[in-house]
Design a protein around this motif. Structure first.
Motif, PDB file in Angstrom:
ATOM      1  N   GLY A  21      39.819   0.742   6.610  1.00  0.00           N
ATOM      2  CA  GLY A  21      39.858   1.795   7.616  1.00  0.00           C
ATOM      3  C   GLY A  21      38.998   3.007   7.362  1.00  0.00           C
ATOM      4  N   SER A  22      38.323   3.070   6.213  1.00  0.00           N
ATOM      5  CA  SER A  22      37.485   4.231   5.892  1.00  0.00           C
ATOM      6  C   SER A  22      36.019   3.822   5.800  1.00  0.00           C
ATOM      7  N   LEU A  23      35.139   4.675   6.307  1.00  0.00           N
ATOM      8  CA  LEU A  23      33.709   4.450   6.183  1.00  0.00           C
ATOM      9  C   LEU A  23      33.299   4.702   4.735  1.00  0.00           C
ATOM     10  N   VAL A  24      32.773   3.679   4.069  1.00  0.00           N
ATOM     11  CA  VAL A  24      32.405   3.818   2.659  1.00  0.00           C
ATOM     12  C   VAL A  24      30.907   3.689   2.423  1.00  0.00           C
ATOM     13  N   VAL A  25      30.185   3.121   3.374  1.00  0.00           N
ATOM     14  CA  VAL A  25      28.731   2.998   3.259  1.00  0.00           C
ATOM     15  C   VAL A  25      28.123   3.295   4.621  1.00  0.00           C
ATOM     16  N   ASP A  26      27.085   4.128   4.637  1.00  0.00           N
ATOM     17  CA  ASP A  26      26.379   4.461   5.873  1.00  0.00           C
ATOM     18  C   ASP A  26      24.913   4.687   5.501  1.00  0.00           C
ATOM     19  N   LEU A  27      24.135   3.604   5.574  1.00  0.00           N
ATOM     20  CA  LEU A  27      22.745   3.633   5.140  1.00  0.00           C
ATOM     21  C   LEU A  27      21.812   3.414   6.332  1.00  0.00           C
ATOM     22  N   TYR A  28      20.645   4.014   6.269  1.00  0.00           N
ATOM     23  CA  TYR A  28      19.620   3.805   7.288  1.00  0.00           C
ATOM     24  C   TYR A  28      18.279   4.137   6.665  1.00  0.00           C
ATOM     25  N   GLY A  29      17.219   3.535   7.202  1.00  0.00           N
ATOM     26  CA  GLY A  29      15.912   3.816   6.646  1.00  0.00           C
ATOM     27  C   GLY A  29      14.815   3.026   7.316  1.00  0.00           C
ATOM     28  N   GLY A  30      13.582   3.338   6.938  1.00  0.00           N
ATOM     29  CA  GLY A  30      12.425   2.647   7.479  1.00  0.00           C
ATOM     30  C   GLY A  30      11.933   3.248   8.775  1.00  0.00           C
ATOM     31  N   LEU A  31      11.168   2.455   9.495  1.00  0.00           N
ATOM     32  CA  LEU A  31      10.521   2.910  10.719  1.00  0.00           C
ATOM     33  C   LEU A  31      11.248   2.402  11.951  1.00  0.00           C
ATOM     34  N   ALA A  32      11.460   3.302  12.893  1.00  0.00           N
ATOM     35  CA  ALA A  32      11.992   2.904  14.198  1.00  0.00           C
ATOM     36  C   ALA A  32      10.884   2.375  15.087  1.00  0.00           C
ATOM     37  N   ASP A  33       9.662   2.817  14.834  1.00  0.00           N
ATOM     38  CA  ASP A  33       8.513   2.390  15.626  1.00  0.00           C
ATOM     39  C   ASP A  33       7.295   2.355  14.717  1.00  0.00           C
ATOM     40  N   ARG A  34       6.766   1.164  14.482  1.00  0.00           N
ATOM     41  CA  ARG A  34       5.617   1.040  13.585  1.00  0.00           C
ATOM     42  C   ARG A  34       4.376   1.735  14.140  1.00  0.00           C
ATOM     43  N   GLU A  35       4.198   1.676  15.466  1.00  0.00           N
ATOM     44  CA  GLU A  35       2.977   2.234  16.053  1.00  0.00           C
ATOM     45  C   GLU A  35       2.926   3.747  15.904  1.00  0.00           C
ATOM     46  N   SER A  36       4.011   4.414  16.178  1.00  0.00           N
ATOM     47  CA  SER A  36       4.024   5.878  16.111  1.00  0.00           C
ATOM     48  C   SER A  36       4.383   6.407  14.729  1.00  0.00           C
ATOM     49  N   GLY A  37       4.987   5.554  13.898  1.00  0.00           N
ATOM     50  CA  GLY A  37       5.441   5.990  12.591  1.00  0.00           C
ATOM     51  C   GLY A  37       6.774   6.711  12.621  1.00  0.00           C
ATOM     52  N   LYS A  38       7.455   6.668  13.745  1.00  0.00           N
ATOM     53  CA  LYS A  38       8.746   7.343  13.861  1.00  0.00           C
ATOM     54  C   LYS A  38       9.759   6.721  12.925  1.00  0.00           C
ATOM     55  N   GLN A  39      10.513   7.573  12.206  1.00  0.00           N
ATOM     56  CA  GLN A  39      11.466   7.120  11.206  1.00  0.00           C
ATOM     57  C   GLN A  39      12.831   6.799  11.835  1.00  0.00           C
ATOM     58  N   VAL A  40      13.527   5.849  11.238  1.00  0.00           N
ATOM     59  CA  VAL A  40      14.937   5.631  11.570  1.00  0.00           C
ATOM     60  C   VAL A  40      15.725   6.815  11.036  1.00  0.00           C
ATOM     61  N   SER A  41      16.586   7.384  11.869  1.00  0.00           N
ATOM     62  CA  SER A  41      17.416   8.512  11.470  1.00  0.00           C
ATOM     63  C   SER A  41      18.892   8.136  11.590  1.00  0.00           C
ATOM     64  N   SER A  42      19.754   9.076  11.255  1.00  0.00           N
ATOM     65  CA  SER A  42      21.187   8.776  11.283  1.00  0.00           C
ATOM     66  C   SER A  42      21.690   8.463  12.681  1.00  0.00           C
ATOM     67  N   ASP A  43      21.007   8.954  13.712  1.00  0.00           N
ATOM     68  CA  ASP A  43      21.478   8.701  15.069  1.00  0.00           C
ATOM     69  C   ASP A  43      20.606   7.712  15.826  1.00  0.00           C
ATOM     70  N   THR A  44      19.729   6.991  15.122  1.00  0.00           N
ATOM     71  CA  THR A  44      18.932   5.954  15.777  1.00  0.00           C
ATOM     72  C   THR A  44      19.840   4.833  16.268  1.00  0.00           C
ATOM     73  N   MET A  45      19.625   4.430  17.505  1.00  0.00           N
ATOM     74  CA  MET A  45      20.366   3.307  18.074  1.00  0.00           C
ATOM     75  C   MET A  45      19.480   2.069  18.097  1.00  0.00           C
ATOM     76  N   PHE A  46      20.128   0.903  18.023  1.00  0.00           N
ATOM     77  CA  PHE A  46      19.427  -0.365  17.955  1.00  0.00           C
ATOM     78  C   PHE A  46      19.889  -1.298  19.074  1.00  0.00           C
ATOM     79  N   ILE A  47      18.996  -2.218  19.441  1.00  0.00           N
ATOM     80  CA  ILE A  47      19.363  -3.294  20.359  1.00  0.00           C
ATOM     81  C   ILE A  47      20.281  -4.255  19.612  1.00  0.00           C
ATOM     82  N   LEU A  48      21.413  -4.592  20.215  1.00  0.00           N
ATOM     83  CA  LEU A  48      22.402  -5.435  19.546  1.00  0.00           C
ATOM     84  C   LEU A  48      22.179  -6.926  19.753  1.00  0.00           C
TER      85      LEU A  48
END
Length: 368
Positions: free
Chosen positions: A43-70
């Motif tokens: 019931g507790s959040l113990v790991v919350d990791l994110y990283g890399g690029l959200a968009d290779r073309e622009s170089g935009k980084q993945v951030s804590s609030d980046t959303m992904f296609i499921l």
């Protein structure tokens, strides 16, 4: 880096560090441009990791609030809407879909039940050719086309994965039974009560910049699935089989609730009896669409190797993967719930091992 504040509940910091090394190592090795991983334990959040690029073309980084296609990690969310209606006595697993949606009975579909759709035994796996991505925003058009489909197989006799038809049928059943469209139902009955504030089925305008692009990796064998799911129109469409958009943190929370007998911070999403019912095996066998042996609950896969499972018959982990990219699951024995979402679409030959390795490392967190 690992946020030390997330290491709770007797989770070993060394094992979390090992998981983080694996997570960031996959990005550094080019397995995918970017990713996010969230783990709940008891019931507790113990790991919350994110990283890399959200968009290779622009170089935009993945951030804590980046959303992904499921992709198909959306399917259990849609199934959960059906669970809620079942628990309220508003529909039954073995009642024909046509009981709730009379027009669906056309062309030999009158015997297809809710259970058949949830277990991919409905017999109509192929997406109609007229349902191209630029038509997905028109729900009435989509459901008219689906109501006219002719099955390939007799219902209940063949397991054949329904990649898109699954969601359109269940979504229309929800609308007919409840009166609300599925995107509204899902938001009001699941996302809002559980505090899943970064989850959408049909992305509102103005949020597109927060969504990571999907990238075809070097061995991607379904290149056509990439540009489609980067279209703003597809993000806005209500596609209940594969169009969900969310964060790993939100999806892991959803599975944590299922792992906690349906309750979360005073919110009772589902009863323990309902969760027990939907997470047991309802169908198993070779899937004619996907190939390979599958064990299925209702809208869920049981004991998938992408969840770090080993194929033993007593494994009770349940969840779902998203095409070429991601996996989310819960394990009632260990109390772990996990969502690992990448933005790099791979063939199953390399996708299954990368997802499985992360899931196995997650499982090690609770090993004594």
């Amino acid at each position: 880096m690992v946020d030390k504040s997330l290491i709770r509940n007797n989770i070993s910091s060394d094992r979390v560090e090992n998981l983080a090394d694996l997570f960031y190592g996959q990005i550094e090795k080019g397995f995918h441009p970017g990713a996010a991983l969230a783990v709940y334990y008891q019931g507790s959040l113990v790991v919350d990791l994110y990283g890399g690029l959200a968009d290779r073309e622009s170089g935009k980084q993945v951030s804590s609030d980046t959303m992904f296609i499921l992709y198909s990690c959306t399917k259990p969310l849609t199934a959960a809407c059906i669970y809620i209606l079942w628990e309220r006595g508003l529909l039954q697993w073995d009642e024909p879909v046509a009981t709730y949606w009379p027009e669906f009975s056309k062309n030999g579909k009158e015997e297809i039940t809710i259970r058949h759709v949830l277990t991919h035994q409905g017999g109509f796996p192929q997406t109609p050719s007229s349902l191209t991505w630029n038509k997905w925003e028109d729900w009435d058009f989509v459901t008219r086309v689906i109501s006219g489909v002719t099955p390939q197989y007799k219902p209940g006799e063949v397991m054949a994965y329904h990649p898109r038809n699954y969601g359109w049928v269940l979504g229309e059943v929800i609308r007919r039974v409840d009166g609300r469209p599925i995107d509204q139902f899902m938001s009001e009955e699941i996302f809002l009560p559980l505090g899943m504030t970064d989850s959408y089925l049909g992305l509102p305008r103005g949020l597109g910049d927060r969504v990571s692009r999907v990238h075809a990796m070097e061995d991607c064998d379904r290149a056509g699935a990439i540009p489609i799911y980067n279209q703003p129109e597809v993000h806005r469409s209500v596609q209940p089989s594969g169009g969900g958009i969310s964060t790993a943190r939100d999806i892991a929370r959803f599975y944590s609730v299922l792992n906690a007998n349906g309750s979360f911070e005073g919110v009772n999403l589902l009863s323990p009896e309902t969760i027990s019912e939907v997470t047991r095996i309802h169908a198993e066998g070779t899937d004619k669409s996907l190939g390979g042996y599958r064990r299925r609950g209702l809208g869920l896969v049981i004991g998938d190797s992408r969840m770090g499972c080993t194929g033993q018959p007593d494994e009770s982990s349940f969840g779902h993967a998203g095409a070429g990219t991601s996996v989310a699951w819960a394990d009632p024995v260990s109390g772990l719930s996990c969502a690992f979402i990448t933005n790099g679409f791979r063939s199953e030959k390399t996708n299954v091992p990368r997802l499985g390795s992360i899931s196995k490392s997650v499982r090690s967190l609770s090993t004594t």
